[in-house]
Motif scaffolding. Structure first.
Motif, PDB file in Angstrom:
ATOM      1  N   UNK A  35     -44.990  36.894  13.543  1.00 37.95           N
ATOM      2  CA  UNK A  35     -45.727  38.159  13.632  1.00 37.95           C
ATOM      3  C   UNK A  35     -47.106  38.102  12.983  1.00 37.95           C
ATOM      4  N   UNK A  36     -47.374  37.061  12.201  1.00 34.01           N
ATOM      5  CA  UNK A  36     -48.671  36.997  11.536  1.00 34.01           C
ATOM      6  C   UNK A  36     -48.662  36.069  10.337  1.00 34.01           C
ATOM      7  N   UNK A  37     -49.701  36.185   9.526  1.00 33.09           N
ATOM      8  CA  UNK A  37     -49.851  35.331   8.355  1.00 33.09           C
ATOM      9  C   UNK A  37     -49.014  35.844   7.195  1.00 33.09           C
ATOM     10  N   UNK A  38     -48.040  35.040   6.776  1.00 30.92           N
ATOM     11  CA  UNK A  38     -47.176  35.431   5.661  1.00 30.92           C
ATOM     12  C   UNK A  38     -47.792  34.930   4.356  1.00 30.92           C
ATOM     13  N   UNK A  39     -48.159  35.853   3.470  1.00 25.14           N
ATOM     14  CA  UNK A  39     -48.756  35.484   2.188  1.00 25.14           C
ATOM     15  C   UNK A  39     -47.686  35.162   1.161  1.00 25.14           C
ATOM     16  N   UNK A  40     -46.600  35.927   1.214  1.00 23.28           N
ATOM     17  CA  UNK A  40     -45.579  35.782   0.185  1.00 23.28           C
ATOM     18  C   UNK A  40     -44.232  36.164   0.774  1.00 23.28           C
ATOM     19  N   UNK A  41     -43.224  35.469   0.331  1.00 23.73           N
ATOM     20  CA  UNK A  41     -41.894  35.677   0.885  1.00 23.73           C
ATOM     21  C   UNK A  41     -40.884  35.480  -0.241  1.00 23.73           C
ATOM     22  N   UNK A  42     -39.968  36.407  -0.357  1.00 19.85           N
ATOM     23  CA  UNK A  42     -39.029  36.352  -1.468  1.00 19.85           C
ATOM     24  C   UNK A  42     -37.653  36.827  -1.027  1.00 19.85           C
TER      25      UNK A  42
END
Length: 96
Positions: A35-42
């Motif tokens: 869906x797009x640019x993922x900056x952070x994932x937790x």
């Protein structure tokens, strides 16, 4: 068209639920990048469970538009064979 503008940083995060416990944050990030640019994932930890995972996570996108797209397009897609749901991450006001 025309949508409501979001404040700085607001609306860029989505909450992902029903994740399989086998999914790592890398699995989630790879999936959500559609869906797009993922900056952070937790992935939220739950000590004491089989894999130490709560089965839900938070993903932060570069823009609110990408977050909206994730909610629209990635809900009910499958991660490791399990259908996930994606919704806006609503931060609780205040807090302890």
């Amino acid at each position: 068209g025309g949508g409501k503008g979001a404040g700085s940083g607001a609306g860029c995060r989505v909450f992902v639920g029903n994740l399989p416990y086998s999914a790592s944050w890398q699995d989630l990030k790879d999936h959500m990048r559609a869906a797009g640019t993922v900056l952070h994932c937790d992935i939220m930890a739950e000590p004491g469970t089989a894999m130490g995972s709560k089965g839900c996570g938070i993903v932060e996108y570069a823009s609110a538009a990408e977050a909206q797209r994730a909610i629209r397009e990635l809900s009910e897609t499958t991660v490791n064979g399990r259908p996930i749901f994606v919704r806006e991450d609503r931060e609780e006001p205040g807090g302890s």
